[in-house]
Design a protein around this motif. Structure first.
Motif: not given
Length: 173
Positions: A35-45, A60-64
């Motif tokens: 869920a954190v990965a989905r919310t941030t836009g960072i892939s789970a791996p 990725n500054p958006h994800a950060a």
């Protein structure tokens, strides 16, 4: 570099390891790592590699910015935000439109207000925790109330608070 060096570098960059930050987020907000990965836009791996120290930083500054918004939300829960509001705030964070902080897109006077508000929030939340921003606002309140208001609206408030504040001052820019 080995894992020990990577973890040390994360501490230098973020004040804690990504793994420590992730555990704070999942433990306090009740989110899974996926869920954190989905919310941030960072892939789970990628999130897993960051958490284990195999990678050093969120590129990725958006994800950060969204990751640090989740950490700020952890601070908000610690200072009294009702748990019923967490799901709403997580949804807001996942929709945050942040602007690149690396100069890959020029910011102009015609930039949409929601982009500007999200960018300011992202910058503040990347450099300080919610507690630190609230403390700074309290220190500044008496002599610099306008700056204190900016810290509260963009640094410790919700995305909606930041957008409202920006809309109220857009005519000045």
């Amino acid at each position: 570099m080995d894992l020990t060096d990577n973890v040390a570098r994360q501490r230098e960059l973020y004040g804690a390891t990504i793994g420590e930050c992730l555990r704070r987020i999942t433990g306090t907000l009740g989110l899974s790592q996926a869920a954190v990965a989905r919310t941030t836009g960072i892939s789970a791996p990628m999130l897993s590699q960051l958490a284990s120290g195999h990678r050093i930083k969120i590129g990725n500054p958006h994800a950060a910015a969204r990751f640090f918004s989740l950490l700020q939300l952890v601070d908000e829960v610690g200072t009294g935000l009702a748990h019923e509001q967490v799901a709403t705030r997580v949804a807001e964070i996942s929709r945050e439109e942040t602007m690149p902080l690396t100069g890959s897109r020029e910011v102009t006077a015609t930039t949409a207000p929601t982009d500007v508000a999200a960018a300011v929030s992202g910058v503040l939340r990347a450099v300080a925790s919610g507690r630190e921003l609230a403390a700074a606002a309290a220190v500044l309140e008496e002599e610099h109330p306008g700056i204190a208001e900016v810290l509260r609206a963009y640094g410790t408030g919700s995305a909606a608070d930041a957008h409202r504040h920006h809309a109220s001052i857009a005519h000045l820019a």
